[in-house]
Write an enzyme that holds these catalytic residues in place. Structure first.
Site, PDB file in Angstrom:
ATOM      1  N   GLN B 125       0.765  -1.227  -0.082  1.00 23.85           N
ATOM      2  CA  GLN B 125      -0.006   0.132  -0.030  1.00 23.85           C
ATOM      3  C   GLN B 125       0.818   1.088  -0.134  1.00 23.85           C
ATOM      4  O   GLN B 125       1.465   1.554   1.017  1.00 23.85           O
ATOM      5  CB  GLN B 125      -0.732   0.048   1.000  1.00 23.85           C
ATOM      6  CG  GLN B 125      -1.893   1.204   1.423  1.00 23.85           C
ATOM      7  CD  GLN B 125      -2.197   1.374   2.829  1.00 23.85           C
ATOM      8  OE1 GLN B 125      -1.728   1.100   3.967  1.00 23.85           O
ATOM      9  NE2 GLN B 125      -3.732   1.505   2.768  1.00 23.85           N
ATOM     10  N   GLY B 126       0.767   1.934  -1.102  1.00 20.30           N
ATOM     11  CA  GLY B 126       1.811   3.204  -1.270  1.00 20.30           C
ATOM     12  C   GLY B 126       0.907   4.432  -1.059  1.00 20.30           C
ATOM     13  O   GLY B 126       0.647   5.031  -1.820  1.00 20.30           O
ATOM     14  N   TYR B 127       0.731   4.776   0.370  1.00 17.81           N
ATOM     15  CA  TYR B 127       0.079   5.881   0.825  1.00 17.81           C
ATOM     16  C   TYR B 127       1.057   6.986   1.265  1.00 17.81           C
ATOM     17  O   TYR B 127       1.300   7.968   0.691  1.00 17.81           O
ATOM     18  CB  TYR B 127      -0.983   5.550   1.690  1.00 17.81           C
ATOM     19  CG  TYR B 127      -2.274   4.914   1.242  1.00 17.81           C
ATOM     20  CD1 TYR B 127      -2.359   4.811  -0.274  1.00 17.81           C
ATOM     21  CD2 TYR B 127      -3.509   4.805   1.863  1.00 17.81           C
ATOM     22  CE1 TYR B 127      -3.549   4.151  -0.833  1.00 17.81           C
ATOM     23  CE2 TYR B 127      -4.507   4.238   1.323  1.00 17.81           C
ATOM     24  CZ  TYR B 127      -4.635   3.783  -0.111  1.00 17.81           C
ATOM     25  OH  TYR B 127      -5.665   3.171  -0.480  1.00 17.81           O
ATOM     26  N   SER B 128       1.644   6.692   2.625  1.00 20.41           N
ATOM     27  CA  SER B 128       2.300   7.462   3.351  1.00 20.41           C
ATOM     28  C   SER B 128       3.594   7.897   2.572  1.00 20.41           C
ATOM     29  O   SER B 128       4.286   7.023   1.744  1.00 20.41           O
ATOM     30  CB  SER B 128       2.913   6.775   4.543  1.00 20.41           C
ATOM     31  OG  SER B 128       1.693   6.364   5.175  1.00 20.41           O
ATOM     32  N   SER B 160       4.702  -1.322   4.116  1.00 26.12           N
ATOM     33  CA  SER B 160       4.683  -2.715   4.816  1.00 26.12           C
ATOM     34  C   SER B 160       4.854  -3.450   3.528  1.00 26.12           C
ATOM     35  O   SER B 160       4.082  -3.577   2.340  1.00 26.12           O
ATOM     36  CB  SER B 160       3.601  -3.052   5.420  1.00 26.12           C
ATOM     37  OG  SER B 160       3.582  -2.296   6.587  1.00 26.12           O
ATOM     38  N   GLU B 243     -11.694  -2.769   5.998  1.00 26.00           N
ATOM     39  CA  GLU B 243     -10.670  -2.881   7.020  1.00 26.00           C
ATOM     40  C   GLU B 243     -11.168  -2.660   8.289  1.00 26.00           C
ATOM     41  O   GLU B 243     -10.626  -3.166   9.243  1.00 26.00           O
ATOM     42  CB  GLU B 243      -9.789  -1.174   6.641  1.00 26.00           C
ATOM     43  CG  GLU B 243      -8.909  -1.334   5.581  1.00 26.00           C
ATOM     44  CD  GLU B 243      -8.072  -0.014   5.551  1.00 26.00           C
ATOM     45  OE1 GLU B 243      -8.255   0.646   4.374  1.00 26.00           O
ATOM     46  OE2 GLU B 243      -7.518   0.289   6.377  1.00 26.00           O
TER      47      GLU B 243
HETATM   48  C1  FAD Z   1       3.923  -0.852  11.404  1.00 23.41           C
HETATM   49  C2  FAD Z   1       3.535   0.289  10.569  1.00 23.41           C
HETATM   50  C3  FAD Z   1       3.266   0.103   8.992  1.00 23.41           C
HETATM   51  C4  FAD Z   1       2.920   0.790   7.991  1.00 23.41           C
HETATM   52  N1  FAD Z   1       2.489   0.372   6.948  1.00 23.41           N
HETATM   53  C5  FAD Z   1       2.270   1.404   5.870  1.00 23.41           C
HETATM   54  C6  FAD Z   1       1.778   0.660   4.692  1.00 23.41           C
HETATM   55  O1  FAD Z   1       1.867  -0.136   4.289  1.00 23.41           O
HETATM   56  N2  FAD Z   1       1.506   1.746   3.843  1.00 23.41           N
HETATM   57  C7  FAD Z   1       1.435   3.159   4.005  1.00 23.41           C
HETATM   58  O2  FAD Z   1       1.104   3.954   3.225  1.00 23.41           O
HETATM   59  N3  FAD Z   1       1.924   3.734   5.298  1.00 23.41           N
HETATM   60  C8  FAD Z   1       2.234   2.658   6.219  1.00 23.41           C
HETATM   61  N4  FAD Z   1       2.331   3.267   7.443  1.00 23.41           N
HETATM   62  C9  FAD Z   1       2.377   4.476   7.537  1.00 23.41           C
HETATM   63  C10 FAD Z   1       1.436   5.235   8.668  1.00 23.41           C
HETATM   64  O3  FAD Z   1       0.307   4.945   7.966  1.00 23.41           O
HETATM   65  C11 FAD Z   1       1.875   6.384   9.116  1.00 23.41           C
HETATM   66  O4  FAD Z   1       2.881   6.413   9.970  1.00 23.41           O
HETATM   67  C12 FAD Z   1       0.785   7.091   9.823  1.00 23.41           C
HETATM   68  O5  FAD Z   1      -0.270   7.342   9.117  1.00 23.41           O
HETATM   69  C13 FAD Z   1       1.152   8.394  10.560  1.00 23.41           C
HETATM   70  O6  FAD Z   1       1.719   9.377   9.874  1.00 23.41           O
HETATM   71  P1  FAD Z   1       3.229   9.782  10.110  1.00 23.41           P
HETATM   72  O7  FAD Z   1       4.039   8.676  10.566  1.00 23.41           O
HETATM   73  O8  FAD Z   1       3.611  10.664   9.256  1.00 23.41           O
HETATM   74  O9  FAD Z   1       3.131  10.516  11.501  1.00 23.41           O
HETATM   75  P2  FAD Z   1       2.550  12.100  11.825  1.00 23.41           P
HETATM   76  O10 FAD Z   1       1.117  12.277  10.953  1.00 23.41           O
HETATM   77  O11 FAD Z   1       3.533  13.028  11.552  1.00 23.41           O
HETATM   78  O12 FAD Z   1       2.113  12.121  13.354  1.00 23.41           O
HETATM   79  C14 FAD Z   1       2.925  12.217  14.170  1.00 23.41           C
HETATM   80  C15 FAD Z   1       2.355  12.402  15.421  1.00 23.41           C
HETATM   81  O13 FAD Z   1       1.420  13.342  15.725  1.00 23.41           O
HETATM   82  C16 FAD Z   1       0.070  13.270  15.679  1.00 23.41           C
HETATM   83  N5  FAD Z   1      -0.868  14.075  15.088  1.00 23.41           N
HETATM   84  C17 FAD Z   1      -0.751  14.087  13.473  1.00 23.41           C
HETATM   85  N6  FAD Z   1      -1.649  14.971  13.199  1.00 23.41           N
HETATM   86  C18 FAD Z   1      -2.541  15.118  14.310  1.00 23.41           C
HETATM   87  C19 FAD Z   1      -3.692  15.802  14.453  1.00 23.41           C
HETATM   88  N7  FAD Z   1      -4.388  16.320  13.298  1.00 23.41           N
HETATM   89  N8  FAD Z   1      -4.393  16.061  15.495  1.00 23.41           N
HETATM   90  C20 FAD Z   1      -3.548  15.233  16.378  1.00 23.41           C
HETATM   91  N9  FAD Z   1      -2.433  14.698  16.392  1.00 23.41           N
HETATM   92  C21 FAD Z   1      -1.762  14.445  15.243  1.00 23.41           C
HETATM   93  C22 FAD Z   1       0.060  11.700  15.410  1.00 23.41           C
HETATM   94  O14 FAD Z   1      -1.083  11.029  16.029  1.00 23.41           O
HETATM   95  C23 FAD Z   1       1.242  11.083  15.720  1.00 23.41           C
HETATM   96  O15 FAD Z   1       1.326  11.185  17.344  1.00 23.41           O
HETATM   97  C24 FAD Z   1       2.830   2.333   8.470  1.00 23.41           C
HETATM   98  C25 FAD Z   1       3.388   2.780   9.778  1.00 23.41           C
HETATM   99  C26 FAD Z   1       3.665   1.837  10.641  1.00 23.41           C
HETATM  100  C27 FAD Z   1       3.907   2.277  11.928  1.00 23.41           C
END
Ligand code: FAD
Lengths: 357, 410
Positions: B125-128, B160, B243
């Protein structure tokens, strides 16, 4: 498979909810509370007319012949409205007589209990927080009871008292019996008075079946459902307050810290609804799960409600700390639910044993 | 309430057990095949037997039987118990397939769904992206249309299983002048395309399941666009319900709890098995309360969905992720407390997987970290709190970036 309510159950709950909204709005609760707490006979009469008093009493004795889940759905609504009614003790007494009484005992007491004219209650715990029947010291000699029961709900309002002894044995005592005394117990929850009952050679009649465990389990589930009702309502009250209360020029609900606190409160209590539903269902249909499910529901949900109540005070700020704010009424009701019939930790000890840890 | 499954499901359970006994592990010459081929064979047979891919039409390689979430839960339980490899790439079967079924073209469905169901194609899944996690709609990787191709340049991160994936489904910015969710398209990308560079990221637990994926002018045929250009955000939402159902599945919680009880029996506190310590017993019983809520709440959701009463349980569905990741974290915290000094054990490479596995100290230590990962992946706990606050409690929405209709990851 269906994990959910029937249409009849949804209707029942809706009916009780609108009765509570109409007949027991916050100002009525407040009036009882400020008067020092008492049983409101008119309210009980109304509830009885809805069928609440006789819900689990067999139909031949004038009851509705329903199950503990139905009763627990009522308990949720009474908790949500902090309704001052002798429901808990009465419901447990009905369970005791419906399940444990001989034919002649049933004929004698159940019709009046079912109509609500006769209010029942149950003495379970003994002074010092004793909830284990094996440790009960109440004694039955030559047709009379000796001992004491603490934390008996609405004992003065009750015309019939069921006393729990060791080995699941249950004894019925009627109002005015010689040697029977009650003493008020200090209790912050003024919606449901608690009394200590002293038994000094009180004439009593033993129920035919020793169904004490089931009476306790019914009580545990009803306390859990009441606590859920309190907690669920507190979350919604807090959310509404946050939308209305303005600080820094906007509703405090717009502050994310507040929003997240409220979301945490919801996640604390809401998922536990399915646990008390399950425990209530197990009571009637899954004998091997009954005891543990009831203990889990009581221990877990009353703890969650107490936590939510604490957070609800905080969410209401200085107002939340006042007597005037209704949050305190729910806070105290949740405290009752947590302590009566044994604290969460006491039940966790049982859960560990029952679960074969 | 009626928690008896009934004769119909009891028969189904028997049939699944029988099927698993007869079909896994493979025997004879088939047992010599590479593991992945064995799994593909097993899944193909399970679909033929009507046990997997049940709601997918036959034309797309499914079993095409009427939807029945309860039957599916029974099948899952039994195949799990038999250790059978019924879960193909979850990104494929649980995210991509439902999306294609709802939004894909006929050709996309025929081409991608059958091999995905049996596990011939693994997906990621290529989102982040480095600059776009919770605020997914701000993502920057560009896909520029050039004749019959899009050309992708940019970077995905924390993807992932990208190291073993054959394909990626992802969101890319095709409309450069639309800064937020309006400018995104949902594309299917062959991971073997020239210009893709996958670099495994080492996770905090030492495992390497997620990756960085770099795109340097990667060409993607225009027919790999799912839905319409600029509507990728909407397409990606199609899978949301599926999901959530996946998260509602509480079977792992029970397995972890049994493992926790075993751990408490094994380790000693003050010279006696920890399980005899009254404080430990109470903590375990408290955990069991949390787990019982999760288990029964998910039963309730399942039952309501099976009866098309989804709306009644929507609030519970919206709370399920935060609740289950909270419970998971409570369990692993307890495990670390029980482990005492062993809570410092460095997980070995075979202990770092996300799957449950044998509960060794190293795996518990890894799971305690994985539990934090689950609270981040797929929408962080704070994002869940926003959703609950806004959609369950009706609180005002967080301020949004200018010119956007939405955009937080869910
Ligand atoms: C084990 C694992 C597997 C993953 N697999 C995939 C995958 O297969 N494909 C994919 O695309 N991504 C994947 N991800 C990425 C994941 O979706 C993102 O890490 C997640 O959505 C959070 O984004 P970020 O890491 O940029 O954190 P940030 O968005 O920068 O957040 C950092 C902190 O700030 C808080 N925060 C951010 N915005 C807000 C808000 N509006 N209000 C309050 N708090 C906030 C968050 O809760 C967090 O605590 C994976 C992550 C993990 C840990």
């Amino acid at each position: 498979m269906h994990f959910g309510l029937t249409e009849e159950q949804k209707l029942l709950q809706e009916t009780v909810r609108s009765f509570v909204a109409g007949e027991c709005p916050p100002q009525v609760v407040r009036a009882v509370f400020d008067a020092g707490g008492a049983h409101d006979p008119a309210l009980w009469k109304g509830l009885s007319e809805l069928g609440v008093a006789g819900m689990v009493v067999p139909e031949v004795y004038g009851g509705a012949g329903l199950e503990l889940l139905d009763l627990a759905l009522v308990a949720e609504e009474l908790g949500a409205g902090a309704v001052p009614a002798p429901f808990l003790g009465h419901a447990m007494a009905c369970v005791a007589l419906s399940l444990g009484a001989s034919e002649s005992q049933r004929e004698r007491w159940l019709p009046a209990l079912a109509s609500g004219e006769l209010v029942g209650t149950v003495g379970w715990s003994e002074p010092g927080g004793v909830i284990d029947p094996e440790a009960f010291t109440v004694e039955f000699r030559e047709g009379a009871l000796f001992g004491a029961k603490s934390l008996v709900p609405n004992a003065s309002a009750a015309g019939l008292l069921v006393v729990a002894g060791p080995d699941g044995r249950l004894f019925v005592v009627e109002r005015g019996a010689p040697g029977l005394r009650t003493e008020a117990v200090s209790n912050i929850d003024r919606t449901r008075p608690l009394e200590k009952v002293i038994l000094e050679g009180v004439p009593a009649e033993e129920l035919e079946q020793p169904v004490g465990d089931r009476v306790r389990d019914a009580g545990l589930v009803l306390l859990a459902a009441d606590a859920f009702g309190c907690g669920h309502r507190l979350v919604r009250m807090s959310a509404e307050y946050a939308k209305a209360r303005q600080q820094f020029g906007r509703p405090i609900a717009e502050f994310q810290a507040v929003k997240h606190q409220l979301a945490n409160m919801a996640v604390e209590i809401d998922p536990s609804r399915a646990l008390w539903w399950f425990a209530a269902h197990a009571f009637d249909h899954m004998p091997e799960e009954r005891e543990k499910a009831a203990a889990l529901a009581k221990a877990h949900i009353t703890d969650r409600a107490a936590r939510v109540a604490r957070d609800a005070v905080e969410a209401h700020g200085g107002l939340g700390f006042t007597w005037e704010c209704d949050v305190q009424i729910y806070f105290k009701r949740a405290a009752f639910d947590r302590v009566v019939l044994g604290t969460p930790d006491q039940h966790r000890d049982r859960i560990a044993d029952l679960g074969g840890y | 309430m009626d928690l008896r499954l009934g004769a119909h499901y009891d028969e189904l359970r028997e049939r699944v057990r029988e099927f698993a006994r007869a079909n896994w592990p493979l025997r004879g010459a088939e047992a010599e095949l590479p593991r992945r081929e064995q799994e593909i064979l097993f899944r193909r047979r399970a679909i033929e037997a009507g046990l997997l891919a049940r709601t997918v039409p036959r034309a797309y390689g499914g079993a095409e039987v009427p939807t029945d979430p309860i039957a599916e839960a029974v099948i899952r339980q039994e195949l799990d118990a038999a250790g059978a490899p019924h879960r193909a790439s979850p990104q494929g079967t649980h995210m991509l397939v439902p999306t294609l079924l709802e939004e894909g073209s006929e050709a996309q469905k025929r081409h991608y769904i059958p091999p995905t169901l049996v596990g011939e194609i693994y997906w990621c899944q290529g989102y982040s992206e480095p600059g776009a996690g919770s605020d997914l709609a701000s993502l920057q990787s560009r896909a520029v249309a050039h004749g019959d191709h899009f050309v992708i340049t940019g970077q995905k991160i924390w993807t992932s299983n990208a190291f073993e994936a054959d394909m990626m489904f992802g969101l890319f910015r095709t409309e450069a002048d639309e800064p937020r969710s309006g400018g995104l398209s949902y594309l299917l990308v062959d991971m073997k395309s020239p210009g893709i560079d996958v670099r495994p990221l080492r996770q905090m637990n030492g495992g390497e399941e997620f990756c960085e994926v770099f795109f340097d002018e990667v060409r993607v045929p225009i027919e790999n666009l799912v839905g319409r250009r600029g509507e990728g955000w909407k397409v990606s939402k199609a899978t949301l319900k599926h999901e959530r159902m996946l998260i509602g599945d509480a079977s792992y919680a029970r397995i972890h709890f049994q493992n926790l009880l075993d751990l408490a029996r094994r380790v000693r506190h003050g010279g006696r098995p920890a399980i005899e310590d009254p404080g430990i017993r109470r903590r375990l019983a408290e955990l069991e309360g949390w787990i019982a809520c999760q288990v029964h709440a998910s039963q309730r959701i399942l039952s309501a969905v099976a009866r098309n009463e989804d709306l009644e349980v929507l609030p519970d569905m919206l709370m399920a992720k935060l609740n289950s990741t909270n419970v998971f974290q409570r369990m692993t915290r307890m495990a670390l407390d029980l482990l005492g000094e062993e809570a410092l054990t460095e997980p070995s490479p075979d202990e770092t997987g996300m799957a449950v596995g044998t509960p060794t100290p190293g795996r518990w230590v890894s799971q305690a970290m994985v539990a934090i990962g689950t609270a981040i992946a797929g929408g962080t706990s704070n994002i869940q709190r926003n959703i609950i606050g806004e959609r369950v409690l009706g609180l005002p929405r967080d301020p949004r970036p200018p010119g956007s209709a939405g955009g937080a990851r869910t």
